[in-house]
Design a protein around this motif. Structure first.
Motif, PDB file in Angstrom:
ATOM      1  N   ARG A  99       0.812  -1.211   0.000  1.00 33.47           N
ATOM      2  CA  ARG A  99       0.000   0.000   0.000  1.00 33.47           C
ATOM      3  C   ARG A  99       0.852   1.270   0.000  1.00 33.47           C
ATOM      4  NH1 ARG A  99      -2.326   3.648   2.733  1.00 33.47           N
ATOM      5  NH2 ARG A  99      -4.424   4.280   2.259  1.00 33.47           N
ATOM      6  N   ASP A 100       2.103   1.170   0.399  1.00 29.03           N
ATOM      7  CA  ASP A 100       2.956   2.362   0.429  1.00 29.03           C
ATOM      8  C   ASP A 100       3.668   2.606  -0.899  1.00 29.03           C
ATOM      9  OD1 ASP A 100       4.781   0.284   0.544  1.00 29.03           O
ATOM     10  OD2 ASP A 100       5.988   1.175   2.140  1.00 29.03           O
ATOM     11  N   ARG A 101       3.299   1.865  -1.926  1.00 24.45           N
ATOM     12  CA  ARG A 101       3.886   2.041  -3.249  1.00 24.45           C
ATOM     13  C   ARG A 101       2.788   2.411  -4.239  1.00 24.45           C
ATOM     14  NH1 ARG A 101       7.767   0.116  -0.730  1.00 24.45           N
ATOM     15  NH2 ARG A 101       9.763  -0.597  -1.473  1.00 24.45           N
ATOM     16  N   GLY A 102       3.127   3.277  -5.153  1.00 24.67           N
ATOM     17  CA  GLY A 102       2.166   3.635  -6.182  1.00 24.67           C
ATOM     18  C   GLY A 102       1.291   4.817  -5.801  1.00 24.67           C
ATOM     19  N   PHE A 103       0.365   5.109  -6.699  1.00 18.66           N
ATOM     20  CA  PHE A 103      -0.429   6.319  -6.589  1.00 18.66           C
ATOM     21  C   PHE A 103      -1.914   6.051  -6.345  1.00 18.66           C
ATOM     22  CE2 PHE A 103       3.169   6.844  -9.508  1.00 18.66           C
ATOM     23  CZ  PHE A 103       3.963   7.609  -8.659  1.00 18.66           C
ATOM     24  N   CYS A 104      -2.350   4.802  -6.518  1.00 15.48           N
ATOM     25  CA  CYS A 104      -3.757   4.472  -6.293  1.00 15.48           C
ATOM     26  C   CYS A 104      -4.227   4.758  -4.868  1.00 15.48           C
ATOM     27  CB  CYS A 104      -4.029   3.019  -6.682  1.00 15.48           C
ATOM     28  SG  CYS A 104      -3.898   2.729  -8.463  1.00 15.48           S
ATOM     29  N   PRO A 105      -3.410   4.547  -3.832  1.00 13.10           N
ATOM     30  CA  PRO A 105      -3.876   4.916  -2.486  1.00 13.10           C
ATOM     31  C   PRO A 105      -4.243   6.402  -2.363  1.00 13.10           C
ATOM     32  CG  PRO A 105      -2.047   3.400  -2.299  1.00 13.10           C
ATOM     33  CD  PRO A 105      -2.149   3.797  -3.764  1.00 13.10           C
ATOM     34  N   HIS A 106      -3.591   7.250  -3.133  1.00 12.45           N
ATOM     35  CA  HIS A 106      -3.934   8.670  -3.130  1.00 12.45           C
ATOM     36  C   HIS A 106      -5.301   8.890  -3.775  1.00 12.45           C
ATOM     37  CE1 HIS A 106       0.020  10.114  -1.787  1.00 12.45           C
ATOM     38  NE2 HIS A 106       0.475   9.063  -2.443  1.00 12.45           N
ATOM     39  N   VAL A 107      -5.578   8.171  -4.850  1.00 10.03           N
ATOM     40  CA  VAL A 107      -6.868   8.295  -5.537  1.00 10.03           C
ATOM     41  C   VAL A 107      -7.990   7.857  -4.596  1.00 10.03           C
ATOM     42  CG1 VAL A 107      -8.260   7.436  -7.467  1.00 10.03           C
ATOM     43  CG2 VAL A 107      -5.851   8.024  -7.824  1.00 10.03           C
ATOM     44  N   ILE A 108      -7.764   6.774  -3.866  1.00 16.78           N
ATOM     45  CA  ILE A 108      -8.780   6.268  -2.932  1.00 16.78           C
ATOM     46  C   ILE A 108      -9.108   7.307  -1.866  1.00 16.78           C
ATOM     47  CG2 ILE A 108      -9.083   4.586  -1.053  1.00 16.78           C
ATOM     48  CD1 ILE A 108      -9.607   3.381  -3.697  1.00 16.78           C
ATOM     49  N   VAL A 109      -8.089   7.873  -1.256  1.00 16.97           N
ATOM     50  CA  VAL A 109      -8.303   8.844  -0.181  1.00 16.97           C
ATOM     51  C   VAL A 109      -8.888  10.146  -0.727  1.00 16.97           C
ATOM     52  CG1 VAL A 109      -7.149  10.240   1.584  1.00 16.97           C
ATOM     53  CG2 VAL A 109      -6.591   7.818   1.345  1.00 16.97           C
ATOM     54  N   ARG A 110      -8.404  10.593  -1.870  1.00 16.23           N
ATOM     55  CA  ARG A 110      -8.913  11.825  -2.494  1.00 16.23           C
ATOM     56  C   ARG A 110     -10.345  11.667  -3.007  1.00 16.23           C
ATOM     57  NH1 ARG A 110      -5.339  15.153  -5.942  1.00 16.23           N
ATOM     58  NH2 ARG A 110      -6.811  14.574  -7.556  1.00 16.23           N
ATOM     59  N   ARG A 111     -10.661  10.412  -3.426  1.00 16.75           N
ATOM     60  CA  ARG A 111     -11.977  10.097  -3.983  1.00 16.75           C
ATOM     61  C   ARG A 111     -12.224  10.845  -5.300  1.00 16.75           C
ATOM     62  NH1 ARG A 111     -15.231   7.292  -0.672  1.00 16.75           N
ATOM     63  NH2 ARG A 111     -17.112   8.138  -1.586  1.00 16.75           N
ATOM     64  N   LYS A 112     -11.150  11.136  -6.009  1.00 15.98           N
ATOM     65  CA  LYS A 112     -11.279  11.750  -7.327  1.00 15.98           C
ATOM     66  C   LYS A 112     -10.069  11.369  -8.166  1.00 15.98           C
ATOM     67  CE  LYS A 112      -9.580  16.301  -5.969  1.00 15.98           C
ATOM     68  NZ  LYS A 112      -9.873  17.715  -5.954  1.00 15.98           N
ATOM     69  N   ALA A 113     -10.211  11.568  -9.456  1.00  8.14           N
ATOM     70  CA  ALA A 113      -9.168  11.172 -10.400  1.00  8.14           C
ATOM     71  C   ALA A 113      -7.864  11.915 -10.119  1.00  8.14           C
ATOM     72  CB  ALA A 113      -9.637  11.424 -11.831  1.00  8.14           C
ATOM     73  N   LEU A 114      -6.775  11.270 -10.516  1.00 11.82           N
ATOM     74  CA  LEU A 114      -5.444  11.849 -10.357  1.00 11.82           C
ATOM     75  C   LEU A 114      -4.724  11.739 -11.694  1.00 11.82           C
ATOM     76  CD1 LEU A 114      -3.190  13.009  -8.529  1.00 11.82           C
ATOM     77  CD2 LEU A 114      -2.577  10.629  -7.985  1.00 11.82           C
ATOM     78  N   VAL A 115      -4.202  12.873 -12.160  1.00  7.03           N
ATOM     79  CA  VAL A 115      -3.466  12.933 -13.419  1.00  7.03           C
ATOM     80  C   VAL A 115      -2.042  13.386 -13.106  1.00  7.03           C
ATOM     81  CG1 VAL A 115      -3.317  14.007 -15.691  1.00  7.03           C
ATOM     82  CG2 VAL A 115      -5.562  13.569 -14.670  1.00  7.03           C
ATOM     83  N   LEU A 116      -1.082  12.531 -13.393  1.00  5.01           N
ATOM     84  CA  LEU A 116       0.331  12.865 -13.221  1.00  5.01           C
ATOM     85  C   LEU A 116       1.017  12.641 -14.563  1.00  5.01           C
ATOM     86  CD1 LEU A 116       0.947  11.012  -9.835  1.00  5.01           C
ATOM     87  CD2 LEU A 116       0.574  13.466 -10.163  1.00  5.01           C
ATOM     88  N   GLU A 117       1.198  13.707 -15.305  1.00  3.16           N
ATOM     89  CA  GLU A 117       1.808  13.571 -16.625  1.00  3.16           C
ATOM     90  C   GLU A 117       3.288  13.213 -16.518  1.00  3.16           C
ATOM     91  OE1 GLU A 117       0.593  17.136 -18.716  1.00  3.16           O
ATOM     92  OE2 GLU A 117      -1.334  16.182 -19.182  1.00  3.16           O
ATOM     93  N   ASP A 118       3.955  13.743 -15.494  1.00  2.00           N
ATOM     94  CA  ASP A 118       5.331  13.364 -15.174  1.00  2.00           C
ATOM     95  C   ASP A 118       5.438  13.373 -13.658  1.00  2.00           C
ATOM     96  OD1 ASP A 118       8.043  13.017 -14.702  1.00  2.00           O
ATOM     97  OD2 ASP A 118       8.663  14.371 -16.299  1.00  2.00           O
ATOM     98  N   VAL A 119       5.478  12.207 -13.054  1.00  2.67           N
ATOM     99  CA  VAL A 119       5.489  12.122 -11.593  1.00  2.67           C
ATOM    100  C   VAL A 119       6.673  12.871 -10.992  1.00  2.67           C
ATOM    101  CG1 VAL A 119       4.190   9.967 -11.531  1.00  2.67           C
ATOM    102  CG2 VAL A 119       6.678   9.889 -11.531  1.00  2.67           C
ATOM    103  N   CYS A 120       7.739  13.032 -11.749  1.00  5.25           N
ATOM    104  CA  CYS A 120       8.924  13.722 -11.233  1.00  5.25           C
ATOM    105  C   CYS A 120       8.694  15.220 -11.053  1.00  5.25           C
ATOM    106  CB  CYS A 120      10.123  13.453 -12.129  1.00  5.25           C
ATOM    107  SG  CYS A 120      10.623  11.716 -12.079  1.00  5.25           S
ATOM    108  N   ASP A 121       7.613  15.751 -11.606  1.00  9.13           N
ATOM    109  CA  ASP A 121       7.271  17.166 -11.429  1.00  9.13           C
ATOM    110  C   ASP A 121       6.623  17.441 -10.075  1.00  9.13           C
ATOM    111  OD1 ASP A 121       8.231  17.768 -13.936  1.00  9.13           O
ATOM    112  OD2 ASP A 121       6.251  17.774 -14.902  1.00  9.13           O
ATOM    113  N   TYR A 122       6.303  16.398  -9.317  1.00 12.94           N
ATOM    114  CA  TYR A 122       5.598  16.537  -8.051  1.00 12.94           C
ATOM    115  C   TYR A 122       6.410  15.891  -6.929  1.00 12.94           C
ATOM    116  CZ  TYR A 122       1.846  17.342 -11.385  1.00 12.94           C
ATOM    117  OH  TYR A 122       1.090  17.818 -12.417  1.00 12.94           O
TER     118      TYR A 122
END
Length: 192
Positions: A99-122
């Motif tokens: 669960r501590d890897r990846g970005f889906c846990p953020h989508v679950i908690v945010r309850r909305k879509a997440l767009v990261l065109e370049d993850v290194c920008d964040y």
């Protein structure tokens, strides 16, 4: 931004809904085995966005399970994502991810879509282990929120190169999430 007791940036968001989600996933029979319908949705998401990887992901308190998975090699194994399949397999990459890897846990908690065109920008996302360990550079995902209002998981696509997903990508992933939730409801109602 949230910081832990040692002043370090917390990369995985706190998920207070996890116990209820686990109960609901068990009720639906999801989250512990691959499903051809979910594999097909993962394939459709990848094809529709022209991404090499697509996933339908259910998340509990400790792990993520890719009940649907599409990879370029068609093996339904996340180990294709790394340049070294043996190294990825040794890390446990496949249909299960911590669960501590990846970005889906953020989508679950945010309850909305997440767009990261370049993850290194964040900074919050650039430090995620999947960036260096697996090679993820871009992510597009939407939550699967059922009729009980529980975010069961996500449908997402990833690439090893930065991607300009744009509004079209966002609308596509949200549409696929809605379609998949309807299919889950029909399955629960015994209509399919």
């Amino acid at each position: 931004m949230r910081y832990g007791p040692a002043g370090r940036l917390l990369l995985t968001p706190v998920d207070g809904e996890a116990p209820e989600r686990v109960r609901r996933l068990r009720e639906l029979g999801f989250g512990d085995r691959p499903d051809p319908v979910f594999d097909e949705f993962a394939h459709r998401a990848a094809r529709a966005t022209r991404a090499p990887y697509g996933m339908v992901n259910f998340i509990d308190e400790n792990r993520q399970f890719f009940a649907g998975l599409h990879t370029p090699a068609g093996t339904h194994s996340g180990s294709d994502l790394s340049t070294s399949a043996a190294a990825a397999a040794a890390r446990g990459t496949g249909r299960v991810l911590s669960r501590d890897r990846g970005f889906c846990p953020h989508v679950i908690v945010r309850r909305k879509a997440l767009v990261l065109e370049d993850v290194c920008d964040y900074p919050r996302f650039a430090g995620n282990p999947v960036v260096d360990e697996i090679g993820v550079r871009s992510y597009l995902g939407a939550p699967l929120i059922d009729r009980a209002g529980i975010a069961l998981g996500t449908i997402c696509v990833v690439d090893t190169e930065p991607r300009p997903w744009g509004r079209a990508g966002l609308e596509t992933i949200k549409s696929l999430a809605g379609e998949l939730v309807e299919r889950i409801h029909r399955r629960e109602d015994g209509a399919i």
